[in-house]
Write a protein that holds these residues in place. Structure first.
Motif, mmCIF file in Angstrom:
data_model
loop_
_atom_site.group_PDB
_atom_site.id
_atom_site.type_symbol
_atom_site.label_atom_id
_atom_site.label_comp_id
_atom_site.label_asym_id
_atom_site.label_seq_id
_atom_site.Cartn_x
_atom_site.Cartn_y
_atom_site.Cartn_z
ATOM 1 N N PHE A 102 0.834 -1.199 0.000
ATOM 2 C CA PHE A 102 0.000 0.000 0.000
ATOM 3 C C PHE A 102 0.871 1.252 0.000
ATOM 4 C CE2 PHE A 102 -2.425 3.488 1.692
ATOM 5 C CZ PHE A 102 -3.617 3.371 1.002
ATOM 6 N N ASP A 129 5.186 -5.120 6.500
ATOM 7 C CA ASP A 129 3.941 -5.864 6.651
ATOM 8 C C ASP A 129 3.829 -6.503 8.027
ATOM 9 O OD1 ASP A 129 3.025 -5.240 4.129
ATOM 10 O OD2 ASP A 129 4.039 -6.928 3.182
ATOM 11 N N ARG A 142 -2.761 0.468 9.221
ATOM 12 C CA ARG A 142 -2.939 -0.979 9.310
ATOM 13 C C ARG A 142 -4.190 -1.399 8.561
ATOM 14 N NH1 ARG A 142 -1.610 -2.242 15.708
ATOM 15 N NH2 ARG A 142 0.653 -1.937 15.580
ATOM 16 N N ILE A 143 -4.136 -2.608 8.043
ATOM 17 C CA ILE A 143 -5.277 -3.186 7.352
ATOM 18 C C ILE A 143 -5.814 -4.318 8.213
ATOM 19 C CG2 ILE A 143 -6.034 -4.480 5.319
ATOM 20 C CD1 ILE A 143 -3.819 -2.998 3.766
ATOM 21 N N LYS A 155 -10.786 4.716 10.542
ATOM 22 C CA LYS A 155 -10.821 4.165 9.187
ATOM 23 C C LYS A 155 -10.685 5.271 8.156
ATOM 24 C CE LYS A 155 -13.659 1.166 6.229
ATOM 25 N NZ LYS A 155 -14.933 0.413 6.138
ATOM 26 N N ILE A 159 -11.145 -1.650 2.198
ATOM 27 C CA ILE A 159 -10.214 -2.537 1.511
ATOM 28 C C ILE A 159 -10.974 -3.768 1.026
ATOM 29 C CG2 ILE A 159 -8.149 -3.972 1.724
ATOM 30 C CD1 ILE A 159 -7.555 -0.998 1.834
ATOM 31 N N PRO A 237 -5.743 -7.639 -2.108
ATOM 32 C CA PRO A 237 -6.565 -6.419 -2.114
ATOM 33 C C PRO A 237 -6.576 -5.765 -3.486
ATOM 34 C CG PRO A 237 -5.051 -6.444 -0.242
ATOM 35 C CD PRO A 237 -4.624 -7.555 -1.146
ATOM 36 N N MET A 262 -12.604 -5.117 4.293
ATOM 37 C CA MET A 262 -11.904 -4.754 5.513
ATOM 38 C C MET A 262 -11.725 -3.228 5.511
ATOM 39 S SD MET A 262 -9.046 -7.773 5.774
ATOM 40 C CE MET A 262 -8.197 -7.262 4.279
ATOM 41 N N GLY A 263 -10.781 -2.742 6.275
ATOM 42 C CA GLY A 263 -10.548 -1.305 6.302
ATOM 43 C C GLY A 263 -9.074 -0.986 6.423
ATOM 44 N N LEU A 264 -8.700 0.174 5.902
ATOM 45 C CA LEU A 264 -7.378 0.737 6.151
ATOM 46 C C LEU A 264 -7.547 1.740 7.284
ATOM 47 C CD1 LEU A 264 -4.373 1.241 5.345
ATOM 48 C CD2 LEU A 264 -5.225 3.058 3.853
ATOM 49 N N TYR A 265 -6.799 1.544 8.363
ATOM 50 C CA TYR A 265 -6.971 2.358 9.558
ATOM 51 C C TYR A 265 -5.698 3.135 9.886
ATOM 52 C CZ TYR A 265 -11.150 -0.453 10.494
ATOM 53 O OH TYR A 265 -12.372 -1.063 10.402
#
Length: 298
Positions: A102, A129, A142-143, A155, A159, A237, A262-265
């Motif tokens: 990312f 990672d 973080r994912i 968020k 993702i 992703p 999911m989410g990227l936070y």
């Protein structure tokens, strides 16, 4: 109609004592000044000004509104000045960690735009990672799902995971239609996690689903390139695979079985008073990618 504009117009009329002088001060037409004042009075349902051919004076209600209105405008200007000062005073070093793929694909634009707004701030970026400890002065991207309740997670982007393979691979081995069909294919596995466990329907199959894999890697870009070369089926992703999918280098399959997004936070320390540089980054990055990131638009 913009409330702040009408408030400033009202203040100008009272201070200048006429519509025409207020118009000159604000560099707008007297007709527009009159329109703003009429709209303000209609909205408040009360008369604020006495109008005669010679002068304009305030009513009792208008005087009360003037006092409160003046303070509101002063407060807003003070707030804007303090934020401008914050932009100038945000300095030092901000430590940021982010996932490798990312970061290399999608983080540069955000960071460059951020530093344009805060030129006195230096960034120390670490791409990995692996999960890292959140330091007091830093942020981690973080994912996934936050597990540590002592941290705050915000968020910033959804993702989505896609299952895909190259057209050549599917031509040679066939296109799987169900999860059980995957068992006759080579699965390219990401070593840091097992996302196939999140595929819709996996829990119902339990031990029935056993995927063969002769290729394991700790980097999603490498798994994508291996899939493009015809090495098997991968799940990664869309921020990694989106461009290859749009160009037809790989084909999206098993759409009905894809996991929930999911989410990227942004993850940072749970503190009552955040350092200004952390707060600045959190506020800036919050809406940067939008509800539908550009990598999902193709």
């Amino acid at each position: 109609m913009d409330k702040l504009t009408t408030m400033k117009t009202f203040l100008a009329v009272v201070q200048e004592g006429s519509f025409s002088k207020a118009a000159d001060k604000l560099d707008i037409s007297p007709q527009l000044v009159s329109k703003y004042i009429s709209a303000l009075e209609d909205n408040l349902r009360t008369r604020l000004l006495h109008r005669t051919t010679r002068k304009v004076s305030v009513t009792e209600a208008g005087n009360q509104y003037y006092q409160r209105c003046q303070q509101v405008v002063i407060d807003i200007e003070d707030m804007e000045n303090s934020l401008n000062n914050l932009s100038e005073n945000v300095s030092g070093v901000l430590s940021i960690s982010a996932p490798m793929s990312f970061g290399t694909k999608h983080l540069a634009g955000l960071l460059v735009d951020f530093q344009k707004q805060y030129p006195n701030l230096k960034l120390d970026l670490r791409l990995t990672d692996q999960y890292v400890d959140i330091v007091e002065q830093g942020i981690a991207l973080r994912i996934g799902v936050l597990k540590n309740s002592t941290l705050i997670a915000k968020k910033i982007a959804p993702i989505h995971l896609a299952v895909f393979a190259s057209p050549d691979y599917l031509k040679r081995h066939g296109t799987p239609q169900t999860l059980l069909d995957l068992q006759s294919h080579n699965y390219l596995r990401y070593s840091h996690s097992e996302p196939t466990k999140r595929l819709f329907g996996v829990n119902e199959l339990k031990s029935e689903l056993k995927l063969e894999s002769n290729f394991v890697a700790n980097n999603g870009d490498l798994l994508l390139n291996t899939a493009i070369a015809g090495g098997g089926i991968a799940m990664q992703p869309t921020f990694i695979a989106g461009e290859a999918l749009a160009q037809g280098k790989v084909v999206r399959i098993l759409k009905d079985y894809e996991p929930e997004p999911m989410g990227l936070y942004m993850v940072y320390a749970n503190r009552q008073f955040l350092p200004s540089k952390v707060r600045a980054f959190v506020d800036f990055a919050s809406g940067y990618y939008g509800d539908t990131p550009y990598w999902d638009l193709a």
